[in-house]
Design a protein around this motif. Structure first.
Motif, PDB file in Angstrom:
ATOM      1  N   ARG A  78       0.934  -1.113  -0.061  1.00  0.00           N
ATOM      2  CA  ARG A  78       0.011  -0.030  -0.160  1.00  0.00           C
ATOM      3  C   ARG A  78       0.815   1.372  -0.024  1.00  0.00           C
ATOM      4  O   ARG A  78       0.623   2.385  -0.357  1.00  0.00           O
ATOM      5  N   ALA A  79       2.117   1.319   0.656  1.00  0.00           N
ATOM      6  CA  ALA A  79       2.876   2.363   0.752  1.00  0.00           C
ATOM      7  C   ALA A  79       3.535   2.690  -0.844  1.00  0.00           C
ATOM      8  O   ALA A  79       3.458   3.806  -1.110  1.00  0.00           O
ATOM      9  N   TYR A  80       3.727   1.370  -1.483  1.00  0.00           N
ATOM     10  CA  TYR A  80       4.271   1.674  -2.848  1.00  0.00           C
ATOM     11  C   TYR A  80       3.081   2.092  -3.736  1.00  0.00           C
ATOM     12  O   TYR A  80       3.353   3.158  -4.418  1.00  0.00           O
ATOM     13  N   GLN A  81       2.134   1.798  -3.550  1.00  0.00           N
ATOM     14  CA  GLN A  81       0.980   2.181  -4.341  1.00  0.00           C
ATOM     15  C   GLN A  81       0.681   3.497  -4.185  1.00  0.00           C
ATOM     16  O   GLN A  81       0.204   4.316  -5.245  1.00  0.00           O
ATOM     17  N   LEU A  82       0.392   4.263  -2.814  1.00  0.00           N
ATOM     18  CA  LEU A  82       0.260   5.525  -2.371  1.00  0.00           C
ATOM     19  C   LEU A  82       1.257   6.323  -3.218  1.00  0.00           C
ATOM     20  O   LEU A  82       1.167   7.417  -3.966  1.00  0.00           O
ATOM     21  N   MET A  83       2.452   6.196  -2.745  1.00  0.00           N
ATOM     22  CA  MET A  83       3.623   7.078  -3.428  1.00  0.00           C
ATOM     23  C   MET A  83       3.447   7.157  -4.821  1.00  0.00           C
ATOM     24  O   MET A  83       3.826   8.092  -5.330  1.00  0.00           O
ATOM     25  N   GLU A  84       3.509   5.925  -5.549  1.00  0.00           N
ATOM     26  CA  GLU A  84       3.603   5.806  -6.884  1.00  0.00           C
ATOM     27  C   GLU A  84       2.484   6.563  -7.540  1.00  0.00           C
ATOM     28  O   GLU A  84       2.493   7.051  -8.455  1.00  0.00           O
ATOM     29  N   GLN A  85       1.269   6.427  -6.986  1.00  0.00           N
ATOM     30  CA  GLN A  85       0.313   7.168  -7.515  1.00  0.00           C
ATOM     31  C   GLN A  85       0.325   8.626  -7.309  1.00  0.00           C
ATOM     32  O   GLN A  85      -0.064   9.288  -8.230  1.00  0.00           O
TER      33      GLN A  85
ATOM     34  N   LEU B 135      11.158   2.465  -0.692  1.00  0.00           N
ATOM     35  CA  LEU B 135      11.417   3.904  -1.243  1.00  0.00           C
ATOM     36  C   LEU B 135      12.425   3.647  -2.510  1.00  0.00           C
ATOM     37  O   LEU B 135      12.323   4.428  -3.500  1.00  0.00           O
ATOM     38  N   LEU B 136      13.204   2.702  -2.397  1.00  0.00           N
ATOM     39  CA  LEU B 136      14.197   2.370  -3.497  1.00  0.00           C
ATOM     40  C   LEU B 136      13.245   1.880  -4.718  1.00  0.00           C
ATOM     41  O   LEU B 136      13.533   2.419  -5.888  1.00  0.00           O
ATOM     42  N   GLN B 137      12.455   1.148  -4.561  1.00  0.00           N
ATOM     43  CA  GLN B 137      11.318   0.772  -5.676  1.00  0.00           C
ATOM     44  C   GLN B 137      10.594   1.905  -6.267  1.00  0.00           C
ATOM     45  O   GLN B 137      10.352   1.883  -7.336  1.00  0.00           O
ATOM     46  N   VAL B 138       9.937   2.584  -5.315  1.00  0.00           N
ATOM     47  CA  VAL B 138       9.339   3.836  -5.941  1.00  0.00           C
ATOM     48  C   VAL B 138      10.237   4.603  -6.833  1.00  0.00           C
ATOM     49  O   VAL B 138       9.750   5.105  -7.624  1.00  0.00           O
ATOM     50  N   LYS B 139      11.416   4.790  -6.158  1.00  0.00           N
ATOM     51  CA  LYS B 139      12.417   5.772  -6.875  1.00  0.00           C
ATOM     52  C   LYS B 139      12.577   5.473  -8.284  1.00  0.00           C
ATOM     53  O   LYS B 139      12.759   6.056  -9.169  1.00  0.00           O
ATOM     54  N   GLN B 140      12.738   3.926  -8.623  1.00  0.00           N
ATOM     55  CA  GLN B 140      12.874   3.215  -9.897  1.00  0.00           C
ATOM     56  C   GLN B 140      11.635   2.909 -10.467  1.00  0.00           C
ATOM     57  O   GLN B 140      11.793   2.213 -11.651  1.00  0.00           O
ATOM     58  N   HIS B 141      10.416   3.405  -9.871  1.00  0.00           N
ATOM     59  CA  HIS B 141       9.199   2.862 -10.673  1.00  0.00           C
ATOM     60  C   HIS B 141       8.999   1.228 -10.974  1.00  0.00           C
ATOM     61  O   HIS B 141       8.660   0.789 -11.937  1.00  0.00           O
ATOM     62  N   ASP B 142       9.752   0.677  -9.808  1.00  0.00           N
ATOM     63  CA  ASP B 142      10.010  -0.813 -10.021  1.00  0.00           C
ATOM     64  C   ASP B 142       9.034  -1.503  -9.360  1.00  0.00           C
ATOM     65  O   ASP B 142       9.000  -2.110  -8.341  1.00  0.00           O
ATOM     66  N   TYR B 143       7.817  -1.764 -10.021  1.00  0.00           N
ATOM     67  CA  TYR B 143       6.468  -2.530  -9.668  1.00  0.00           C
ATOM     68  C   TYR B 143       6.869  -3.819  -9.612  1.00  0.00           C
ATOM     69  O   TYR B 143       6.646  -4.733  -8.420  1.00  0.00           O
ATOM     70  N   THR B 144       7.420  -4.409 -10.447  1.00  0.00           N
ATOM     71  CA  THR B 144       8.002  -5.887 -10.728  1.00  0.00           C
ATOM     72  C   THR B 144       8.589  -6.330  -9.496  1.00  0.00           C
ATOM     73  O   THR B 144       8.551  -7.503  -8.741  1.00  0.00           O
ATOM     74  N   GLY B 145       9.756  -5.387  -8.971  1.00  0.00           N
ATOM     75  CA  GLY B 145      10.687  -5.868  -7.771  1.00  0.00           C
ATOM     76  C   GLY B 145       9.809  -5.858  -6.636  1.00  0.00           C
ATOM     77  O   GLY B 145       9.900  -6.688  -5.708  1.00  0.00           O
ATOM     78  N   LEU B 146       8.876  -4.927  -6.560  1.00  0.00           N
ATOM     79  CA  LEU B 146       7.913  -5.010  -5.157  1.00  0.00           C
ATOM     80  C   LEU B 146       7.237  -6.171  -5.193  1.00  0.00           C
ATOM     81  O   LEU B 146       7.156  -6.812  -4.342  1.00  0.00           O
ATOM     82  N   TYR B 147       6.717  -6.653  -6.447  1.00  0.00           N
ATOM     83  CA  TYR B 147       5.704  -7.666  -6.484  1.00  0.00           C
ATOM     84  C   TYR B 147       6.498  -8.983  -6.096  1.00  0.00           C
ATOM     85  O   TYR B 147       6.056  -9.862  -5.272  1.00  0.00           O
ATOM     86  N   GLU B 148       7.621  -9.253  -6.544  1.00  0.00           N
ATOM     87  CA  GLU B 148       8.477 -10.372  -6.363  1.00  0.00           C
ATOM     88  C   GLU B 148       8.737 -10.409  -5.039  1.00  0.00           C
ATOM     89  O   GLU B 148       8.773 -11.741  -4.473  1.00  0.00           O
ATOM     90  N   ASN B 149       9.288  -9.490  -4.178  1.00  0.00           N
ATOM     91  CA  ASN B 149       9.648  -9.500  -2.859  1.00  0.00           C
ATOM     92  C   ASN B 149       8.503  -9.775  -2.091  1.00  0.00           C
ATOM     93  O   ASN B 149       8.589 -10.587  -0.956  1.00  0.00           O
ATOM     94  N   GLU B 150       7.298  -9.094  -2.164  1.00  0.00           N
ATOM     95  CA  GLU B 150       6.118  -9.370  -1.536  1.00  0.00           C
ATOM     96  C   GLU B 150       5.581 -10.591  -1.471  1.00  0.00           C
ATOM     97  O   GLU B 150       5.227 -11.233  -0.729  1.00  0.00           O
TER      98      GLU B 150
END
Length: 830
Positions: A673-680, A706-721
């Motif tokens: 949710r943090a990624y979604q919020l900040m990316e949006q 925050l590093l994933q948000v910086k890179q707009h890296d949704y795939t990285g977030l998805y794989e970790n989570e």
């Protein structure tokens, strides 16, 4: 009016299973009298008597010949509709929702139908003919009511209040009942009132040109009334240029008064006619899609079409500003031309003024909007237009799912990841996205398109596993670059000045640069109010709500402390309740305090705040958005409201003021949710002209999200989570049911939860977590305990577990000590 019970019914008798808008575990059955057997049908409302004298308007679920076991059956009193108010698909949806989300069909009905379809039982006083007309033994108040009853024969409570010029009339009524002057009759009250307007027309005597000419040139009545003559000439002008005209429009445009119009009506020159009109003004029903898609959008649209040949659900993963809305419009055009109905769902309809305008531009009067800001009368009119097929495209929040679509062909669920799609209170606690997917299966060849720049992990998992189709749109429209994201280490900029802590030096410099370039700025903080909590500098005491176990938020505008859980407000605290000290430290900051800091640093900038406190009323949000679009506002501060449904050309800078707060929730979905919020939020920057910039204030510079948000890296977030979810058996690898126990006594609710867990442990022990107190363990004077079940993704196990839970609730309530314990099941609810 008593209804006799019917016994010894033979197999030819017709019965109706009726859904009542109450939390009844099972639907009741009534017998259908001979006179209604031709008219009663599923989906119609009927008037029924429940209990001794309470009447309800229920919806017929089915008509059959099976008498209920061991029950004396009463008659249906009346059939209220000539045609069903809901179709078979809605009744099947209600049944599924009640079963899946562990509530009753009555609760679903209460949420689904506009208030005017749920008739209320209203008390009517009926005069007792045997009382005669001698009221000499009554006091003054009793005499007034009795005399009115003698004349009118029936009075409603509001009429009694009017007669006595008082609101508290129950003692008087009770005395009249005891003295046998009247008795009470319960009758259903239909509350929907069609809107009527007065239209003005020329009297038929003056329809011919000759008669009209004589009237204007020879009628002495007009020649002596100059104002009336002017009004008549104005009417004739408007009638020729605009056709029909209402009384209000005529008087306004002609600058005339009621008296002038009344004179013309009394002279038989004009006539006034009351007509029923729509509350929702419809535009012309054109289809005008006059834009071209980019090659990336064309490819995505073709891929979606290909998916729909083999699958009913498709996930469109399109980055922010990639032009997903244009693809939706093209799909709507296709289904509209095929004569199908379309539901376009958005997480919060009040935040989508721009989308409404865009759709109306292309589809005009085909569009209907359905949301909670509409009046009940407006909602019922949209309901009927959808049911009759006059409205083909519905734009709505989650409640739009309940509309009576007859031929639904496409459901678009935009921003499908958004938590606003989940209903929390009251039941049914449904998820609109998941409900939409089931709902589509009830219609022939109905497709579902889920869209998001940051899909929920569950939807992305289903798409990558092949359950849904997956289409990616990774290119921003017009080849605009993704915004540049920078982190600001708040530890380096700590200051004694609160305002400088809220807006660090690098952020202030970036805001000033944007203002110098005549660009706009959006600042995001996920806390409203001025100060989330105050703390005594001596002993650390924090003012708390008397009814909830939470600290109070200070709202400077109202000069009040407010509980954001129960809404109770308190006067500001200036003395510590524990040690008597007067020195308080204000901790954290909300949108009000940010607004104050902006005025300190940028006094010439035009600032505005968008949160639930500042945006009130039907059109307040719409007006604020328009002001920002028209560059009447330079800096917009807001909560999650600024994230959703907004597309501004001139925004070059977005600031996220407290990333640490977003990352600190105790929830297994916190990173997602943090990624979604900040990316949006980041996606609001640089959407049309030039590259945007996003500044994130944080003390956790190396946080992986925050590093994933910086890179707009949704795939990285998805794989970790997803690997962590699998490891700890969380969705999408399990199904969750959260049970919340509530009671005014802490010991009772604790013991009830432990007893309940013990009863389930033999069968579901390895899936149970808790019971435990939630972080906020008291709300509205009710103490809370929670129990979590993480179940395998097996429909059979899930169904059996729900039955076992409902059985244990019944067992719990058999014990006197736990009878008042409320147990709330929430499926897929954490």
């Amino acid at each position: 009016m008593e209804v006799a019970s019917i016994k010894n019914i033979d197999n030819t008798t017709l019965y109706a299973e009726v859904i009542i808008p109450l939390a009844l575990p099972l639907n009741y059955t009534w017998v259908v009298p001979q006179r209604f057997q031709e008219t009663v049908q599923p989906g119609c409302r009927v008037e029924v008597n429940l209990g001794k004298n309470k009447r309800y308007a229920g919806v017929v679920k089915r008509v059959h010949h099976e008498p209920p076991d061991f029950v004396e059956t009463k008659e249906v009193l009346n059939v209220l509709d000539a045609q069903p108010v809901v179709y078979e698909q809605q009744l099947r949806l209600w049944e599924w929702m009640a079963r899946y989300y562990m509530c009753t069909e009555g609760e679903v009905m209460a949420a689904a139908l506009p208030a005017h379809f749920k008739l209320s039982s209203e008390t009517i006083l009926v005069f007792n003919e045997e009382a005669g007309d001698d009221f000499t033994n009554l006091d003054t108040e009793e005499y007034l009511v009795a005399e009115a009853l003698h004349i009118r024969r029936e009075l409603r409570l509001p009429e009694v209040q009017q007669i006595l010029d008082a609101t508290h009339v129950y003692p008087v009524i009770n005395r009249l009942i005891q003295k046998r002057i009247c008795y009470v009759w319960e009758a259903l009250k239909e509350t929907y009132n069609p809107k009527k307007e007065t239209y003005i027309a020329l009297h038929p005597d003056y329809d011919s040109e000759a008669a009209l000419e004589r009237l204007l040139n020879e009628d002495k009545r007009l020649q002596r009334a100059e104002k009336q003559m002017q009004l008549l000439l104005a009417y004739l002008h408007f009638q020729r240029t605009e056709g029909e005209i209402t009384k209000a429009e005529l008087l306004k445009k002609a600058g005339a008064t009621d008296a002038h119009l009344k004179g013309l009506i009394e002279k038989g020159i004009l006539i006034a006619e009351k007509r029923t009109v729509d509350r929702i003004k419809g535009a012309a029903k054109q289809i005008e899609v006059n834009f071209e898609l980019s090659s990336a959008q064309e490819n995505a649209l073709q891929e979606i079409s290909d998916v729909f040949t083999s699958k009913n659900i498709c996930l469109l993963h399109g980055v922010t500003s990639s032009g997903k809305t244009e693809i939706y419009i093209r799909l709507i055009e296709r289904y509209l031309k095929a004569g199908r109905q379309i539901l376009y769902m958005l997480p919060e309809i009040a935040l989508t003024a721009q989308t409404i305008r865009r759709l109306e531009k292309h589809f005009g009067g085909h569009i209907g909007v359905y949301h909670s800001k509409f009046s009940q009368n407006e909602r019922i009119e949209i309901w009927n237009k959808v049911k009759d097929g006059r409205v083909k495209v519905v734009l709505g929040a989650r409640s739009a799912l309940f509309l009576p679509f007859d031929d639904l062909g496409l459901i678009i669920c935009d921003e499908e990841h958004d938590t606003s799609y989940k209903q929390m209170e009251p039941a049914p606690r449904y998820h609109a996205r998941d409900t939409a997917i089931y709902m589509a299966s009830l219609y022939e060849d109905c497709k579902v398109l889920l869209g998001s720049a940051t899909p929920s992990l569950e939807s992305y998992y289903n798409a990558t596993a092949g359950k849904y189709g997956l289409v990616k749109l990774m290119q921003r429209y017009g080849d605009i670059a993704m915004p540049e994201i920078e982190m600001i280490d708040t530890r380096r900029y700590r200051s004694a000045n609160d305002a400088e802590n809220i807006l660090t030096q690098p952020l202030r410099e970036a805001i000033q640069a944007a203002l110098n370039d005549q660009k706009q700025v959006i600042l995001f903080q996920n806390r409203r109010g001025y100060t989330p909590y105050q703390r005594c500098s001596t002993c650390g005491w924090v003012p708390q709500c008397r009814h909830c176990d939470v600290s109070l938020t200070y709202h400077k505008f109202y000069n009040k402390l407010v509980c954001h859980y129960c809404g109770t407000s308190y006067p500001p605290v200036i003395t510590c309740a524990r040690c008597g000290n007067h020195d308080f430290i204000q901790k954290q900051f909300g949108t009000e305090k940010i607004e104050e800091a902006l005025k300190e640093f940028f006094p010439d900038a035009r600032t505005a705040r968008m949160d639930i406190d500042s945006v009130k009323g039907k059109n307040a949000h719409h007006q604020l958005i328009q002001d920002f679009e028209q560059h009447k506002i330079d800096i917009l501060v807001g909560t999650q409201m600024v994230v959703k449904g907004l597309d501004f050309e001139n925004v070059s800078l977005v600031g996220i003021l407290d990333a640490d707060g977003i990352l600190s929730f105790a929830d297994f979905r916190v990173n997602e949710r943090a990624y979604q919020l900040m990316e949006q939020v980041s996606g609001r920057a640089g959407r049309k002209h030039g590259k945007g910039k996003v500044l994130i204030q944080t003390s956790q510079m190396q946080h992986p999200v925050l590093l994933q948000v910086k890179q707009h890296d949704y795939t990285g977030l998805y794989e970790n989570e997803i690997s962590k979810r699998e490891q700890f058996f969380y969705p999408p690898f399990s199904r969750i049911i959260k049970l919340t126990f509530k009671n005014k006594q802490k010991e009772v609710v604790r013991d009830a939860a432990q007893l309940f867990a013990g009863a389930l442990s033999s069968k579901y022990g390895k899936y149970l977590t808790g019971p435990a107190e939630p972080i906020v363990n008291k709300v509205r004077n009710q103490y809370l305990m929670e129990l979590l079940l993480k179940l395998p993704r097996s429909a059979k196990v899930l169904e059996q577990c729900k039955k076992d839970i409902l059985y244990q609730v019944a067992v719990l309530h058999q014990e006197k000590r736990y009878k008042s314990v409320i147990v709330i099941p929430d499926v897929d609810g954490v």
